[in-house]
Design a protein around this motif. Structure first.
Motif, PDB file in Angstrom:
ATOM      1  N   ASN A 187      -9.050   1.162  -0.317  1.00 25.95           N
ATOM      2  CA  ASN A 187      -9.892   0.452  -0.807  1.00 25.95           C
ATOM      3  C   ASN A 187     -11.284   1.282  -1.203  1.00 25.95           C
ATOM      4  OD1 ASN A 187     -12.176  -1.538  -1.771  1.00 25.95           O
ATOM      5  ND2 ASN A 187     -12.101  -2.672   0.427  1.00 25.95           N
ATOM      6  N   GLY A 188     -11.389   1.534  -2.406  1.00 29.42           N
ATOM      7  CA  GLY A 188     -12.297   2.326  -2.910  1.00 29.42           C
ATOM      8  C   GLY A 188     -13.590   2.059  -3.101  1.00 29.42           C
ATOM      9  N   LEU A 189     -13.936   0.602  -2.997  1.00 32.20           N
ATOM     10  CA  LEU A 189     -15.065  -0.176  -2.987  1.00 32.20           C
ATOM     11  C   LEU A 189     -15.600  -0.413  -1.628  1.00 32.20           C
ATOM     12  CD1 LEU A 189     -13.999  -2.605  -5.601  1.00 32.20           C
ATOM     13  CD2 LEU A 189     -15.372  -0.670  -6.039  1.00 32.20           C
ATOM     14  N   HIS A 190     -14.882  -0.014  -0.489  1.00 32.88           N
ATOM     15  CA  HIS A 190     -15.682  -0.181   0.746  1.00 32.88           C
ATOM     16  C   HIS A 190     -16.955   0.604   0.800  1.00 32.88           C
ATOM     17  CE1 HIS A 190     -16.196   0.098   5.022  1.00 32.88           C
ATOM     18  NE2 HIS A 190     -15.058  -0.861   5.161  1.00 32.88           N
ATOM     19  N   PRO A 191     -17.744   0.054   0.958  1.00 30.05           N
ATOM     20  CA  PRO A 191     -19.429   0.536   1.076  1.00 30.05           C
ATOM     21  C   PRO A 191     -19.354   1.952   1.808  1.00 30.05           C
ATOM     22  CG  PRO A 191     -19.210  -1.046   2.749  1.00 30.05           C
ATOM     23  CD  PRO A 191     -18.124  -1.386   1.889  1.00 30.05           C
ATOM     24  N   ASP A 192     -18.485   2.389   2.851  1.00 26.64           N
ATOM     25  CA  ASP A 192     -18.501   3.675   3.492  1.00 26.64           C
ATOM     26  C   ASP A 192     -17.598   4.670   2.692  1.00 26.64           C
ATOM     27  OD1 ASP A 192     -19.957   2.170   5.263  1.00 26.64           O
ATOM     28  OD2 ASP A 192     -18.162   2.373   6.958  1.00 26.64           O
ATOM     29  N   LEU A 193     -17.094   4.361   1.510  1.00 30.97           N
ATOM     30  CA  LEU A 193     -16.037   5.073   0.897  1.00 30.97           C
ATOM     31  C   LEU A 193     -16.665   5.249  -0.620  1.00 30.97           C
ATOM     32  CD1 LEU A 193     -12.603   4.358   2.333  1.00 30.97           C
ATOM     33  CD2 LEU A 193     -13.871   6.681   2.196  1.00 30.97           C
ATOM     34  N   VAL A 194     -17.149   4.241  -1.080  1.00 25.84           N
ATOM     35  CA  VAL A 194     -17.720   4.203  -2.594  1.00 25.84           C
ATOM     36  C   VAL A 194     -18.046   5.357  -3.058  1.00 25.84           C
ATOM     37  CG1 VAL A 194     -20.020   3.020  -2.270  1.00 25.84           C
ATOM     38  CG2 VAL A 194     -18.563   2.776  -4.458  1.00 25.84           C
ATOM     39  N   ASP A 222       4.285   0.150  -6.898  1.00 26.57           N
ATOM     40  CA  ASP A 222       3.867  -1.102  -7.869  1.00 26.57           C
ATOM     41  C   ASP A 222       2.910  -1.091  -8.736  1.00 26.57           C
ATOM     42  OD1 ASP A 222       1.172  -1.024  -6.246  1.00 26.57           O
ATOM     43  OD2 ASP A 222       1.957  -2.241  -4.836  1.00 26.57           O
ATOM     44  N   SER A 223       2.535  -2.009  -9.502  1.00 23.46           N
ATOM     45  CA  SER A 223       1.547  -1.632 -10.461  1.00 23.46           C
ATOM     46  C   SER A 223      -0.056  -1.740 -10.283  1.00 23.46           C
ATOM     47  CB  SER A 223       1.839  -2.640 -11.578  1.00 23.46           C
ATOM     48  OG  SER A 223       1.600  -4.241 -11.268  1.00 23.46           O
ATOM     49  N   GLU A 224      -0.459  -1.914  -8.981  1.00 24.82           N
ATOM     50  CA  GLU A 224      -1.619  -2.132  -8.469  1.00 24.82           C
ATOM     51  C   GLU A 224      -2.430  -0.642  -8.417  1.00 24.82           C
ATOM     52  OE1 GLU A 224      -1.846  -3.677  -4.592  1.00 24.82           O
ATOM     53  OE2 GLU A 224      -0.623  -5.587  -5.189  1.00 24.82           O
ATOM     54  N   ARG A 225      -3.949  -0.847  -8.563  1.00 27.73           N
ATOM     55  CA  ARG A 225      -4.485   0.357  -8.359  1.00 27.73           C
ATOM     56  C   ARG A 225      -4.346   0.782  -7.086  1.00 27.73           C
ATOM     57  NH1 ARG A 225      -9.996   0.311 -11.959  1.00 27.73           N
ATOM     58  NH2 ARG A 225     -10.207   2.199 -10.516  1.00 27.73           N
ATOM     59  N   ALA A 226      -4.409   2.157  -6.870  1.00 24.86           N
ATOM     60  CA  ALA A 226      -4.054   2.859  -5.601  1.00 24.86           C
ATOM     61  C   ALA A 226      -5.472   3.066  -4.881  1.00 24.86           C
ATOM     62  CB  ALA A 226      -3.448   4.052  -5.788  1.00 24.86           C
ATOM     63  N   ASP A 227      -6.734   2.849  -5.813  1.00 19.49           N
ATOM     64  CA  ASP A 227      -8.054   2.908  -5.022  1.00 19.49           C
ATOM     65  C   ASP A 227      -8.638   1.618  -4.890  1.00 19.49           C
ATOM     66  OD1 ASP A 227      -8.176   2.401  -8.013  1.00 19.49           O
ATOM     67  OD2 ASP A 227     -10.004   3.463  -8.203  1.00 19.49           O
ATOM     68  N   ARG A 228      -7.798   0.440  -5.379  1.00 23.46           N
ATOM     69  CA  ARG A 228      -8.291  -0.970  -4.890  1.00 23.46           C
ATOM     70  C   ARG A 228      -7.551  -1.753  -3.966  1.00 23.46           C
ATOM     71  NH1 ARG A 228     -11.943   1.136  -7.098  1.00 23.46           N
ATOM     72  NH2 ARG A 228     -13.019   0.816  -8.987  1.00 23.46           N
ATOM     73  N   GLN A 229      -6.842  -0.973  -2.971  1.00 19.49           N
ATOM     74  CA  GLN A 229      -5.949  -1.635  -2.129  1.00 19.49           C
ATOM     75  C   GLN A 229      -6.973  -2.412  -1.120  1.00 19.49           C
ATOM     76  OE1 GLN A 229      -2.686  -1.522  -1.593  1.00 19.49           O
ATOM     77  NE2 GLN A 229      -3.271  -3.312  -0.396  1.00 19.49           N
ATOM     78  N   THR A 230      -6.509  -3.702  -0.999  1.00 21.45           N
ATOM     79  CA  THR A 230      -7.183  -4.740   0.039  1.00 21.45           C
ATOM     80  C   THR A 230      -6.177  -5.474   0.657  1.00 21.45           C
ATOM     81  OG1 THR A 230      -7.116  -6.083  -1.793  1.00 21.45           O
ATOM     82  CG2 THR A 230      -9.260  -4.821  -1.622  1.00 21.45           C
ATOM     83  N   PRO A 253      -6.171   8.863  -3.499  1.00 29.73           N
ATOM     84  CA  PRO A 253      -5.223   7.904  -2.825  1.00 29.73           C
ATOM     85  C   PRO A 253      -3.798   7.783  -3.740  1.00 29.73           C
ATOM     86  CG  PRO A 253      -6.873   6.435  -4.349  1.00 29.73           C
ATOM     87  CD  PRO A 253      -6.908   7.957  -4.389  1.00 29.73           C
ATOM     88  N   LEU A 254      -2.719   7.847  -3.017  1.00 32.52           N
ATOM     89  CA  LEU A 254      -1.390   7.875  -3.562  1.00 32.52           C
ATOM     90  C   LEU A 254      -0.637   6.912  -2.705  1.00 32.52           C
ATOM     91  CD1 LEU A 254      -0.744  11.744  -4.239  1.00 32.52           C
ATOM     92  CD2 LEU A 254      -1.838  10.097  -5.649  1.00 32.52           C
ATOM     93  N   LYS A 255      -0.187   5.730  -3.408  1.00 27.92           N
ATOM     94  CA  LYS A 255       0.263   4.670  -2.581  1.00 27.92           C
ATOM     95  C   LYS A 255       2.065   4.883  -2.518  1.00 27.92           C
ATOM     96  CE  LYS A 255       0.334  -0.165  -2.596  1.00 27.92           C
ATOM     97  NZ  LYS A 255      -0.143  -1.655  -3.237  1.00 27.92           N
ATOM     98  N   ASN A 256       2.303   5.015  -1.405  1.00 26.98           N
ATOM     99  CA  ASN A 256       3.795   4.994  -1.185  1.00 26.98           C
ATOM    100  C   ASN A 256       4.448   4.084  -0.454  1.00 26.98           C
ATOM    101  OD1 ASN A 256       2.826   5.584   1.548  1.00 26.98           O
ATOM    102  ND2 ASN A 256       4.278   7.067   1.813  1.00 26.98           N
ATOM    103  N   LYS A 257       3.719   2.775  -0.157  1.00 23.19           N
ATOM    104  CA  LYS A 257       4.408   1.901   0.674  1.00 23.19           C
ATOM    105  C   LYS A 257       3.334   0.496   0.502  1.00 23.19           C
ATOM    106  CE  LYS A 257       2.431   3.423   4.932  1.00 23.19           C
ATOM    107  NZ  LYS A 257       2.549   3.646   6.451  1.00 23.19           N
ATOM    108  N   THR A 258       3.912  -0.630   0.666  1.00 26.36           N
ATOM    109  CA  THR A 258       3.087  -2.033   0.061  1.00 26.36           C
ATOM    110  C   THR A 258       2.428  -2.261   1.208  1.00 26.36           C
ATOM    111  OG1 THR A 258       5.126  -3.241   0.720  1.00 26.36           O
ATOM    112  CG2 THR A 258       4.684  -2.245  -1.773  1.00 26.36           C
ATOM    113  N   GLY A 259       2.626  -1.947   2.544  1.00 22.27           N
ATOM    114  CA  GLY A 259       1.805  -2.889   3.597  1.00 22.27           C
ATOM    115  C   GLY A 259       1.893  -1.922   4.799  1.00 22.27           C
ATOM    116  N   ASP A 260       1.136  -2.404   5.896  1.00 26.27           N
ATOM    117  CA  ASP A 260       1.195  -1.764   7.223  1.00 26.27           C
ATOM    118  C   ASP A 260       2.212  -2.134   8.114  1.00 26.27           C
ATOM    119  OD1 ASP A 260      -1.346  -0.460   6.710  1.00 26.27           O
ATOM    120  OD2 ASP A 260      -2.393  -2.084   7.224  1.00 26.27           O
TER     121      ASP A 260
END
Length: 444
Positions: free
Chosen positions: A68-75, A86-94, A130-137
């Motif tokens: 989540n690149g929009l987290h205030p501690d990471l932005v 998937d087609s989601e942005r890797a830097d917008r994972q929520t 961020p490189l997304k290799n899985k869909t969830g925790d």
């Protein structure tokens, strides 16, 4: 640091174990208590560390659930990256926490006035790819992708450190080749040993060329669920670690994932301060300055539980340590060894017939020369014998003295049993110079 650790931990809620990740969800707390609960920063004396390096200019790829690149501690510290599942942005994972948590431990910069609130990473000026290799925790297998493409992508995008806080089965040949590719391009690979408390280090951590990381608590004791084995190279804080979340603002967790993230952060600090050192030489600085429990002092390393010891970033940044060999303590990736052997074999096969023909020609020539020489030698011996016999007949007997036996050393000496073996070298950290402190193993 304001509120003490004990008060902070009392405010924490229950725990939930999911797959190989131990997650502890905390209720909403004040920003000050979030920072205060980051005991690893205090243990590392992060303020002193940041006087030496903040990781500026270094990119750390985080292969995980996305960030989540929009987290205030990471932005501002998170690049766009890419999702491989998937087609989601890797830097917008929520929808998942894990990837954001790892990113925050590596390159969180805090928030609030003066950035004195929220999560601070060990390398707060580094960038996260961020490189997304899985869909969830929930599980590592759900919607997961092979690491091969992600590792290659990270290398090609300029990352000099790759964090892999996950564990899986044996690697495919493509993944082994990707690790060799990263090593060839001088990229440091860091991975978590696994969270089952077993004597088997998971992959990719167990692969040659990868820094396998175990987890320890605030006292420096190994976490009881940290996997162990001969592949473990370093240990780092991994018990009750506060970090940012993607689906939730903050979380607290225990695991080798968090420990690996701290090692990746330390590598980023070192790569920023020592840009001319190779990945192996960077790891060498961490190895040579690591701390060990007193009962491991003087023992052959790496230890199967602690590796070479607990990282101490300040010492790694400030001590006078020879660069050493290019590869440092890292082993050669298995795919690189295989490729070298295959290339050698292919080269030999291509010239086999030509070499055999040339060898046969040389052999025939030699035999002809030797044969002719023998004939001449026999003829010469016959002539000498005849001449001497005639001389003996004329002189009346043999010359005085017995047969020749040779003097000392005249005969052949003992055969060479082979080249003497070089003494084996155990890669040791400088423990005698920097003894472990039972009060704070992380102190500098």
């Amino acid at each position: 640091m304001g509120m003490g650790l004990t008060q902070t931990l009392r405010a924490i809620g229950g725990a939930a174990l999911a797959g190989t990740l131990l997650l502890v969800t905390a209720p909403t707390t004040s920003a000050d208590s979030i920072r205060d609960s980051q005991w690893a920063l205090e243990a590392f004396d992060a303020e002193a560390v940041w006087q030496e390096s903040t990781g500026e200019g270094v990119t750390v790829a985080v292969i995980d659930t996305g960030v989540n690149g929009l987290h205030p501690d990471l932005v501002g510290n998170v690049l766009k990256g890419k999702s491989f599942v998937d087609s989601e942005r890797a830097d917008r994972q929520t929808s998942a926490d894990h990837g954001t948590a790892m990113a925050s431990l590596i390159a969180g910069h805090g928030s609030g006035r003066g950035n004195d609130e929220g999560i601070m990473g060990l390398a707060p000026d580094a960038k996260v790819l961020p490189l997304k290799n899985k869909t969830g925790d929930d599980t590592l297998d759900e919607g997961s992708a092979s690491s091969a493409d992600l590792i290659r992508y990270a290398v090609d995008q300029g990352a000099s450190v790759i964090n892999m806080s996950f564990s899986s089965g044996p690697l495919s040949s493509d993944e082994e080749e990707a690790i060799a590719y990263a090593a060839e391009k001088d990229v440091a690979l860091v991975a978590s040993a696994g969270n089952q408390g077993e004597g088997t280090v998971g992959y990719p951590a167990a692969a040659p060329g990868v820094v396998a990381v175990g987890a320890v608590d605030r006292a420096g004791d190994l976490w009881d669920r940290s996997n162990y084995g001969p592949e473990v190279m370093l240990t780092a804080p991994g018990v009750r670690i506060r970090s940012a979340g993607g689906a939730t603002p903050y979380r607290m967790a225990s695991g080798t994932s968090d420990a690996a993230a701290y090692v990746s952060g330390a590598v980023a600090l070192l790569r920023a301060k020592f840009p001319d050192l190779t990945a192996g030489q960077i790891v060498n600085r961490l190895v040579k300055t690591a701390a060990l429990p007193e009962d491991l002092q003087g023992q052959s390393l790496p230890d199967e539980r602690y590796g070479y010891g607990i990282i101490r970033p300040y010492r790694a940044l400030t001590e006078d340590i020879p660069a050493g060999p290019k590869q440092g303590p890292l082993k050669t990736p298995s795919a690189a060894v295989t490729d070298e052997s295959a290339a050698a074999t292919a080269g030999n096969d291509g010239k086999t017939e030509e070499a055999l023909a040339e060898r046969n020609s040389r052999t025939n020539t030699i035999l002809a020369v030797v044969g002719g020489g023998l004939l001449l030698l026999v003829a010469a011996v016959v002539v000498v014998v005849v001449v001497r016999r005639r001389g003996k007949d004329r002189n009346g007997g043999p010359p005085p003295g017995g047969p020749w036996t040779g003097g000392p050393g005249a005969g052949p000496g003992p055969g060479n049993a082979g080249w003497p073996q070089q003494p084996s070298h155990t890669y040791q950290s400088q423990q005698n110079e920097h003894p472990h402190s039972s009060s704070n193993p992380y102190q500098h």
